[in-house]
Design an enzyme around this catalytic site. Structure first.
Site, PDB file in Angstrom:
ATOM      1  N   ASN A  73       0.889  -1.163   0.000  1.00 39.53           N
ATOM      2  CA  ASN A  73       0.000   0.000   0.000  1.00 39.53           C
ATOM      3  C   ASN A  73       0.927   1.214   0.000  1.00 39.53           C
ATOM      4  O   ASN A  73       1.514   1.539   1.024  1.00 39.53           O
ATOM      5  CB  ASN A  73      -0.901  -0.008   1.239  1.00 39.53           C
ATOM      6  CG  ASN A  73      -1.709   1.273   1.364  1.00 39.53           C
ATOM      7  OD1 ASN A  73      -1.766   2.078   0.433  1.00 39.53           O
ATOM      8  ND2 ASN A  73      -2.323   1.478   2.522  1.00 39.53           N
ATOM      9  N   TRP A  74       1.045   1.810  -1.156  1.00 40.21           N
ATOM     10  CA  TRP A  74       2.021   2.910  -1.285  1.00 40.21           C
ATOM     11  C   TRP A  74       1.566   4.191  -0.609  1.00 40.21           C
ATOM     12  O   TRP A  74       2.335   5.110  -0.424  1.00 40.21           O
ATOM     13  CB  TRP A  74       2.279   3.187  -2.779  1.00 40.21           C
ATOM     14  CG  TRP A  74       3.075   2.129  -3.483  1.00 40.21           C
ATOM     15  CD1 TRP A  74       3.442   0.894  -3.010  1.00 40.21           C
ATOM     16  CD2 TRP A  74       3.623   2.218  -4.813  1.00 40.21           C
ATOM     17  NE1 TRP A  74       4.180   0.216  -3.960  1.00 40.21           N
ATOM     18  CE2 TRP A  74       4.297   1.012  -5.070  1.00 40.21           C
ATOM     19  CE3 TRP A  74       3.589   3.204  -5.807  1.00 40.21           C
ATOM     20  CZ2 TRP A  74       4.942   0.758  -6.291  1.00 40.21           C
ATOM     21  CZ3 TRP A  74       4.227   2.962  -7.014  1.00 40.21           C
ATOM     22  CH2 TRP A  74       4.908   1.746  -7.252  1.00 40.21           C
ATOM     23  N   LYS A  75       0.275   4.269  -0.273  1.00 40.92           N
ATOM     24  CA  LYS A  75      -0.291   5.481   0.339  1.00 40.92           C
ATOM     25  C   LYS A  75      -0.030   6.678  -0.574  1.00 40.92           C
ATOM     26  O   LYS A  75      -0.025   6.518  -1.781  1.00 40.92           O
ATOM     27  CB  LYS A  75       0.263   5.654   1.761  1.00 40.92           C
ATOM     28  CG  LYS A  75       0.114   4.364   2.581  1.00 40.92           C
ATOM     29  CD  LYS A  75       0.335   4.528   4.049  1.00 40.92           C
ATOM     30  CE  LYS A  75       0.114   3.205   4.756  1.00 40.92           C
ATOM     31  NZ  LYS A  75       0.240   3.278   6.190  1.00 40.92           N
ATOM     32  N   GLY A  94       2.863   2.342  10.690  1.00 40.99           N
ATOM     33  CA  GLY A  94       3.840   3.414  10.523  1.00 40.99           C
ATOM     34  C   GLY A  94       4.571   3.779  11.803  1.00 40.99           C
ATOM     35  O   GLY A  94       5.262   4.791  11.870  1.00 40.99           O
ATOM     36  N   GLY A  97       2.999  -1.102   4.193  1.00 40.11           N
ATOM     37  CA  GLY A  97       3.123   0.316   3.873  1.00 40.11           C
ATOM     38  C   GLY A  97       4.573   0.658   3.549  1.00 40.11           C
ATOM     39  O   GLY A  97       5.059   0.416   2.449  1.00 40.11           O
ATOM     40  N   GLY A  98       5.267   1.193   4.540  1.00 44.07           N
ATOM     41  CA  GLY A  98       6.628   1.698   4.347  1.00 44.07           C
ATOM     42  C   GLY A  98       7.562   0.760   3.593  1.00 44.07           C
ATOM     43  O   GLY A  98       8.254   1.180   2.654  1.00 44.07           O
ATOM     44  N   SER A 121       3.554  -2.138  10.186  1.00 40.98           N
ATOM     45  CA  SER A 121       5.008  -2.260  10.374  1.00 40.98           C
ATOM     46  C   SER A 121       5.544  -3.655  10.052  1.00 40.98           C
ATOM     47  O   SER A 121       6.486  -4.123  10.699  1.00 40.98           O
ATOM     48  CB  SER A 121       5.421  -1.843  11.790  1.00 40.98           C
ATOM     49  OG  SER A 121       5.068  -0.484  12.012  1.00 40.98           O
ATOM     50  N   HIS A 123      -9.192   1.765   4.858  1.00 38.02           N
ATOM     51  CA  HIS A 123      -7.928   1.868   5.588  1.00 38.02           C
ATOM     52  C   HIS A 123      -8.115   2.818   6.772  1.00 38.02           C
ATOM     53  O   HIS A 123      -8.859   3.792   6.681  1.00 38.02           O
ATOM     54  CB  HIS A 123      -6.825   2.385   4.654  1.00 38.02           C
ATOM     55  CG  HIS A 123      -5.472   2.265   5.264  1.00 38.02           C
ATOM     56  ND1 HIS A 123      -4.997   3.169   6.175  1.00 38.02           N
ATOM     57  CD2 HIS A 123      -4.506   1.316   5.122  1.00 38.02           C
ATOM     58  CE1 HIS A 123      -3.787   2.788   6.562  1.00 38.02           C
ATOM     59  NE2 HIS A 123      -3.470   1.671   5.944  1.00 38.02           N
ATOM     60  N   GLU A 129      -6.389   5.107   7.872  1.00 39.65           N
ATOM     61  CA  GLU A 129      -6.094   6.519   7.562  1.00 39.65           C
ATOM     62  C   GLU A 129      -7.306   7.189   6.912  1.00 39.65           C
ATOM     63  O   GLU A 129      -7.561   8.368   7.125  1.00 39.65           O
ATOM     64  CB  GLU A 129      -4.846   6.603   6.665  1.00 39.65           C
ATOM     65  CG  GLU A 129      -3.582   6.313   7.469  1.00 39.65           C
ATOM     66  CD  GLU A 129      -2.475   5.644   6.682  1.00 39.65           C
ATOM     67  OE1 GLU A 129      -2.496   5.695   5.441  1.00 39.65           O
ATOM     68  OE2 GLU A 129      -1.575   5.067   7.319  1.00 39.65           O
ATOM     69  N   GLU A 135      -5.362  -4.617  10.483  1.00 42.26           N
ATOM     70  CA  GLU A 135      -4.328  -3.603  10.670  1.00 42.26           C
ATOM     71  C   GLU A 135      -4.551  -2.868  11.985  1.00 42.26           C
ATOM     72  O   GLU A 135      -5.342  -1.913  12.042  1.00 42.26           O
ATOM     73  CB  GLU A 135      -4.367  -2.586   9.528  1.00 42.26           C
ATOM     74  CG  GLU A 135      -4.036  -3.175   8.171  1.00 42.26           C
ATOM     75  CD  GLU A 135      -3.326  -2.155   7.289  1.00 42.26           C
ATOM     76  OE1 GLU A 135      -2.324  -2.530   6.680  1.00 42.26           O
ATOM     77  OE2 GLU A 135      -3.750  -0.991   7.232  1.00 42.26           O
TER      78      GLU A 135
HETATM   79  P1  13P Z   1       3.272   0.371   7.568  1.00 48.69           P
HETATM   80  O1  13P Z   1       3.748  -0.934   6.980  1.00 48.69           O
HETATM   81  O2  13P Z   1       4.033   1.565   7.051  1.00 48.69           O
HETATM   82  O3  13P Z   1       3.177   0.318   9.061  1.00 48.69           O
HETATM   83  O4  13P Z   1       1.787   0.592   7.038  1.00 48.69           O
HETATM   84  C1  13P Z   1       0.880  -0.451   7.153  1.00 48.69           C
HETATM   85  C2  13P Z   1      -0.325  -0.073   6.425  1.00 48.69           C
HETATM   86  O5  13P Z   1      -1.043   0.830   6.783  1.00 48.69           O
HETATM   87  C3  13P Z   1      -0.626  -0.805   5.193  1.00 48.69           C
HETATM   88  O6  13P Z   1      -1.894  -0.505   4.724  1.00 48.69           O
END
Ligand code: 13P
Length: 256
Positions: free
Chosen positions: A13-15, A176, A237-238, A216, A98, A100, A170
Site C-alpha cells: 500500500n504505497w499510500k 507506521g 506500507g513503508g 510495520s 484503511h 487513515e 491492521e
Molecule cells: P506500515 O507498513 O508503514 O506500518 O503501514 C501499514 C499499512 O497501513 C498498510 O496498509
C-alpha cells in the site's frame, strides 16, 4: 492444512507516495525482485500511478490495486473515482476502509460496506481493512470491534462475492510506528476475523478467505508473522516502497 488452500497475498500500500515517474522506476526494480514469487503479489498505488502501473505490470506476476473507490456508479461527485473507472484501466484490487481514511476522511463502517459492495459488483477485489486503536486494545474490545467492522463491511455481500474479498487486520497502533503486533496478537485477531466470516458464510467459505496482517511488517518480522496459521499475507506500507525490502517479505510469504 487449511492455509495451503488459500491464496497468500502480499500487497503493498504505497499510500500518498510516488509520482508516476517514480512509480515507473520502482516497478522496474520490483519486477525482477518478485518474479519467482509463489504468493500473489499486489501493489496498491495512488490513482495517478495506476495507468503506469497497469502498463508496466502487464505480462508480469504483479497485480495492481487502487487505494480507494467511490460507491456510486457515476454522477456529481467531484474528485471521486468509480469502480468502473478502475476496472476500465485494468485495475484488479482496491484497498477499502484503511484506518487513515477512517481517521482523516470520515470513512465509516457504513461507507466501507458501500464501497466494498460497489467494488465487488464491478468485479474488483476489495482488501477491506479492519483494526483497533491502542485505546480500544487497552480497553479489551479488539475482538468485538473487529467482529463488528467485519460484519458491517460484509453486509449484503453474497457468498459468491466473498470469494473475491480479502480482509486485512491492521491494528492502528502498529501502522507506521515501527511497533508490530506480536505474531500471537496477529494470529489471534486474524483467527477471530475468520471465525466471524465462518458464522456468516459457513466454515468452508471462511477456510478459503485470505486474511492479511498489516502494521510495520518488514523483512525482519515478516517470516514469523506469516508463519501463523491464520495469517495469509500482508498489507505493507513503508517497506513496500523499497523493492529489496518488499521482495524479502514476498519471499517470506512463499515460505510461510
Ligand atoms: P506500515 O507498513 O508503514 O506500518 O503501514 C501499514 C499499512 O497501513 C498498510 O496498509
Amino acid at each position: 492444512m487449511d492455509k495451503q488452500n488459500r491464496k497468500a497475498i502480499i500487497a503493498g500500500n504505497w499510500k500518498m507516495n510516488k509520482t508516476a515517474t517514480e512509480a515507473a522506476a520502482l516497478i522496474d526494480e520490483l519486477i525482477p525482485a518478485v518474479k519467482d514469487a509463489t504468493c500473489e503479489v499486489v501493489i496498491c498505488v495512488p490513482f495517478t500511478d495506476l495507468t503506469t502501473a497497469v502498463a508496466k505490470c502487464k505480462g508480469t506476476n504483479i497485480h495492481v490495486g487502487a487505494e480507494n473507490v467511490h460507491f456510486e456508479k457515476s454522477g456529481a461527485f467531484t474528485g471521486e473515482i468509480s469502480a468502473d473507472m478502475l476496472v476500465d484501466l485494468g485495475v484488479e484490487y482496491v484497498v477499502i476502509g484503511h484506518s487513515e481514511r477512517r481517521q482523516y476522511f470520515a470513512e465509516t463502517d457504513k461507507t466501507v460496506n458501500k464501497r466494498s459492495r460497489a467494488a465487488l459488483a464491478a468485479g474488483l477485489k476489495p482488501i477491506i481493512c479492519v483494526g483497533e486503536s491502542l485505546t480500544q486494545r487497552e480497553q479489551g474490545v479488539t475482538e468485538e470491534l473487529v467482529r463488528m467492522q467485519t460484519k458491517i463491511a460484509l453486509n449484503g455481500v453474497t457468498a459468491e462475492e466473498l470469494k473475491n474479498v480479502v480482509i486485512a487486520y491492521e491494528p492502528i497502533w502498529a501502522i507506521g510506528t515501527g511497533k508490530t503486533a506480536t505474531a500471537e496478537q496477529a494470529q489471534e485477531v486474524c483467527a477471530a476475523i475468520r471465525k466471524v466470516v465462518g458464522e456468516l458464510y459457513g466454515e468452508e467459505a471462511a477456510k478459503g478467505l485470505t486474511v492479511q496482517y498489516g502494521g510495520s511488517m518488514n523483512p525482519k518480522n515478516a517470516e514469523e508473522l506469516l508463519s501463523k496459521p491464520d495469517v495469509d499475507g500482508g498489507l505493507i506500507g513503508g517497506a513496500s516502497l523499497k523493492a529489496e525490502q518488499f521482495a524479502v517479505i514476498v519471499d517470506a510469504a512463499t515460505k510461510g
